[in-house]
Design a protein around this motif. Structure first.
Motif, PDB file in Angstrom:
ATOM      1  N   UNK A   1       0.999  -1.328  -0.035  1.00 39.49           N
ATOM      2  CA  UNK A   1       0.024   0.097   0.094  1.00 39.49           C
ATOM      3  C   UNK A   1       0.947   1.229   0.055  1.00 39.49           C
ATOM      4  N   UNK A   2       1.921   1.182   0.700  1.00 38.84           N
ATOM      5  CA  UNK A   2       2.674   2.266   0.549  1.00 38.84           C
ATOM      6  C   UNK A   2       3.440   2.531  -0.762  1.00 38.84           C
ATOM      7  N   UNK A   3       3.918   1.365  -1.484  1.00 40.22           N
ATOM      8  CA  UNK A   3       4.217   1.638  -2.726  1.00 40.22           C
ATOM      9  C   UNK A   3       3.060   2.179  -3.752  1.00 40.22           C
ATOM     10  N   UNK A   4       2.152   1.767  -3.757  1.00 38.46           N
ATOM     11  CA  UNK A   4       0.922   2.152  -4.258  1.00 38.46           C
ATOM     12  C   UNK A   4       0.692   3.582  -4.383  1.00 38.46           C
ATOM     13  N   UNK A   5       0.697   4.103  -2.972  1.00 35.51           N
ATOM     14  CA  UNK A   5       0.600   5.471  -2.602  1.00 35.51           C
ATOM     15  C   UNK A   5       1.824   6.225  -3.515  1.00 35.51           C
ATOM     16  N   UNK A   6       2.791   6.028  -3.307  1.00 37.59           N
ATOM     17  CA  UNK A   6       3.888   6.684  -4.182  1.00 37.59           C
ATOM     18  C   UNK A   6       3.706   6.639  -5.289  1.00 37.59           C
ATOM     19  N   UNK A   7       3.460   5.340  -6.137  1.00 37.12           N
ATOM     20  CA  UNK A   7       3.165   5.364  -7.642  1.00 37.12           C
ATOM     21  C   UNK A   7       1.779   6.346  -7.968  1.00 37.12           C
ATOM     22  N   UNK A   8       1.040   6.558  -7.035  1.00 40.40           N
ATOM     23  CA  UNK A   8      -0.188   7.291  -7.144  1.00 40.40           C
ATOM     24  C   UNK A   8       0.243   8.935  -7.238  1.00 40.40           C
ATOM     25  N   UNK A   9       1.086   9.253  -6.414  1.00 39.73           N
ATOM     26  CA  UNK A   9       1.619  10.552  -6.193  1.00 39.73           C
ATOM     27  C   UNK A   9       2.498  10.975  -7.581  1.00 39.73           C
TER      28      UNK A   9
ATOM     29  N   UNK B   1      13.613  -0.353   8.347  1.00 38.43           N
ATOM     30  CA  UNK B   1      13.989  -1.505   8.992  1.00 38.43           C
ATOM     31  C   UNK B   1      15.195  -1.474   9.914  1.00 38.43           C
ATOM     32  N   UNK B   2      15.956  -0.124   9.791  1.00 34.77           N
ATOM     33  CA  UNK B   2      16.999   0.233  10.757  1.00 34.77           C
ATOM     34  C   UNK B   2      16.400   1.016  11.696  1.00 34.77           C
ATOM     35  N   UNK B   3      16.062   2.268  11.170  1.00 38.36           N
ATOM     36  CA  UNK B   3      15.602   3.285  12.273  1.00 38.36           C
ATOM     37  C   UNK B   3      14.086   3.182  12.897  1.00 38.36           C
ATOM     38  N   UNK B   4      13.330   2.247  12.341  1.00 38.76           N
ATOM     39  CA  UNK B   4      11.900   2.113  12.812  1.00 38.76           C
ATOM     40  C   UNK B   4      11.155   3.368  12.256  1.00 38.76           C
ATOM     41  N   UNK B   5      11.565   3.967  11.174  1.00 42.87           N
ATOM     42  CA  UNK B   5      10.679   4.952  10.630  1.00 42.87           C
ATOM     43  C   UNK B   5      10.431   4.920   9.255  1.00 42.87           C
ATOM     44  N   UNK B   6       9.295   5.084   8.929  1.00 46.62           N
ATOM     45  CA  UNK B   6       8.776   5.178   7.503  1.00 46.62           C
ATOM     46  C   UNK B   6       8.582   6.605   7.158  1.00 46.62           C
ATOM     47  N   UNK B   7       9.449   7.166   5.978  1.00 48.80           N
ATOM     48  CA  UNK B   7       9.176   8.500   5.473  1.00 48.80           C
ATOM     49  C   UNK B   7       7.848   8.488   4.948  1.00 48.80           C
ATOM     50  N   UNK B   8       7.453   9.779   4.882  1.00 52.29           N
ATOM     51  CA  UNK B   8       6.263   9.920   4.325  1.00 52.29           C
ATOM     52  C   UNK B   8       6.262   9.976   2.712  1.00 52.29           C
ATOM     53  N   UNK B   9       5.136   9.327   2.075  1.00 56.17           N
ATOM     54  CA  UNK B   9       5.404   9.207   0.482  1.00 56.17           C
ATOM     55  C   UNK B   9       5.858  10.627  -0.110  1.00 56.17           C
TER      56      UNK B   9
ATOM     57  N   UNK C   1       7.401  21.457 -23.494  1.00 59.49           N
ATOM     58  CA  UNK C   1       6.363  21.898 -22.850  1.00 59.49           C
ATOM     59  C   UNK C   1       5.929  20.858 -21.762  1.00 59.49           C
ATOM     60  N   UNK C   2       5.884  19.393 -22.095  1.00 61.35           N
ATOM     61  CA  UNK C   2       5.649  18.360 -20.909  1.00 61.35           C
ATOM     62  C   UNK C   2       6.686  18.722 -19.898  1.00 61.35           C
ATOM     63  N   UNK C   3       7.973  18.443 -20.431  1.00 64.78           N
ATOM     64  CA  UNK C   3       8.939  18.493 -19.352  1.00 64.78           C
ATOM     65  C   UNK C   3       9.085  19.737 -18.409  1.00 64.78           C
ATOM     66  N   UNK C   4       8.837  20.757 -18.893  1.00 66.21           N
ATOM     67  CA  UNK C   4       8.829  22.147 -18.299  1.00 66.21           C
ATOM     68  C   UNK C   4       7.702  22.168 -17.194  1.00 66.21           C
ATOM     69  N   UNK C   5       6.502  21.670 -17.638  1.00 63.75           N
ATOM     70  CA  UNK C   5       5.305  21.432 -16.903  1.00 63.75           C
ATOM     71  C   UNK C   5       5.389  20.531 -15.786  1.00 63.75           C
ATOM     72  N   UNK C   6       6.088  19.272 -16.129  1.00 61.04           N
ATOM     73  CA  UNK C   6       5.877  18.210 -15.031  1.00 61.04           C
ATOM     74  C   UNK C   6       7.096  18.551 -13.960  1.00 61.04           C
ATOM     75  N   UNK C   7       8.226  18.950 -14.488  1.00 63.31           N
ATOM     76  CA  UNK C   7       9.549  19.115 -13.661  1.00 63.31           C
ATOM     77  C   UNK C   7       9.074  20.518 -12.678  1.00 63.31           C
ATOM     78  N   UNK C   8       8.367  21.440 -13.154  1.00 63.60           N
ATOM     79  CA  UNK C   8       8.121  22.469 -12.378  1.00 63.60           C
ATOM     80  C   UNK C   8       6.947  22.425 -11.430  1.00 63.60           C
ATOM     81  N   UNK C   9       6.221  21.539 -11.770  1.00 69.55           N
ATOM     82  CA  UNK C   9       4.742  21.326 -10.940  1.00 69.55           C
ATOM     83  C   UNK C   9       5.147  20.905  -9.704  1.00 69.55           C
ATOM     84  N   UNK C  10       4.628  21.475  -8.512  1.00 65.78           N
ATOM     85  CA  UNK C  10       4.778  21.280  -7.195  1.00 65.78           C
ATOM     86  C   UNK C  10       3.908  20.256  -6.739  1.00 65.78           C
ATOM     87  N   UNK C  11       4.459  19.277  -5.998  1.00 61.53           N
ATOM     88  CA  UNK C  11       3.694  18.280  -5.728  1.00 61.53           C
ATOM     89  C   UNK C  11       2.957  18.377  -4.237  1.00 61.53           C
TER      90      UNK C  11
END
Length: 181
Positions: free
Chosen positions: A75-83, A134-142, A171-181
Motif C-alpha cells: 500500500x505504501x508503494x501504491x501511494x507513492x506511485x499514485x503521487x 528496517x534500521x531506524x523504525x521510521x517510514x518516511x512520508x510518501x 512543454x511537457x518536461x517544463x510543466x512536469x518538472x516545475x509542478x509542485x507536488x
C-alpha cells in the motif's frame, strides 16, 4: 555460421532500455539491474537463507515482503506511485509498471527516458525507505520520497543540458518538472 548460432540463442531482455537511458542516475541503473536479477536481499530471500525467521514488509507491516510486493503490491508503494501519476499526469498501471514503460509509445524518446528515470528512482527510493524503516523504525512520508525523486530527476535533466527538439516534449518536461507536488 558459428556467430549466427550464438546470436540466435540470445534471450531478449525487457529491461535493457533502462541501461541505455541517459537521464538515469547510474546507481539507479545498477539497482534496477540487481532487481531484475532478483538479487535484492528482501525478507523472503533472507528467510530462505535462514538469516531471519519472520517475513513481514517493513513499509506496510502487513504482508510478506518480496520484490513484487515491495514495489507493486504494498500500500505504501501504491501511494507513492499514485503521487507520481498525479505529479506527471500519466496513467501508469500499478501492476504493469515495467512492461508499460517498455511498450509505451511516446512522441519523444527523451520523455520516455525521463519516465524511466522516474520509475527507477521511485524503486530505488522505495528500497531506501524500506531499509530506513528496517534500521531506524521510521517510514518516511510518501510525499517526501516523491519530492526527492522530483529533485533528482530535475537536477539530472538540467545537468545533462538535454536538447529538446520537440516543442511538445519541451512543454511537457517544463510543466512536469516545475509542478509542485
Amino acid at each position: 555460421m558459428g556467430y549466427s548460432w550464438i546470436v540466435d540463442q540470445g534471450v531478449p531482455v525487457v529491461w535493457h532500455p533502462w541501461m541505455s537511458n541517459r537521464v538515469l542516475v547510474p546507481r539507479h541503473s545498477f539497482f534496477i539491474w540487481l532487481t531484475v536479477q532478483n538479487r535484492l536481499l528482501t525478507q523472503d530471500r533472507l528467510c530462505k537463507m535462514k538469516i531471519i525467521q519472520e517475513n513481514r514488509c517493513f513499509l506496510c507491516g502487513v504482508d510478506e515482503e518480496n520484490i513484487e510486493h515491495l514495489f507493486f503490491e504494498c500500500c505504501y508503494a501504491k501511494k507513492c506511485l499514485e503521487l507520481v501519476r498525479i505529479w506527471l499526469q500519466v496513467d501508469i498501471p500499478v501492476n504493469l509498471v515495467l512492461s508499460w514503460w517498455v511498450k509505451k509509445k511516446m512522441h519523444s524518446l527523451l520523455i520516455k527516458h525521463i519516465l524511466g528515470a522516474v520509475i527507477a528512482s521511485l524503486m530505488y527510493h522505495l528500497w531506501q525507505a524500506r531499509n530506513q524503516s528496517r534500521i531506524d523504525h521510521y517510514v518516511p512520508r510518501p510525499e517526501r520520497l516523491i519530492q526527492c525523486i522530483r529533485n533528482e530527476v530535475l537536477a539530472r535533466v538540467r545537468g545533462k543540458s538535454l536538447i529538446l527538439k520537440s516543442q511538445l516534449a519541451r512543454v511537457w518536461i517544463e510543466n512536469c518538472l516545475s509542478r509542485v507536488i
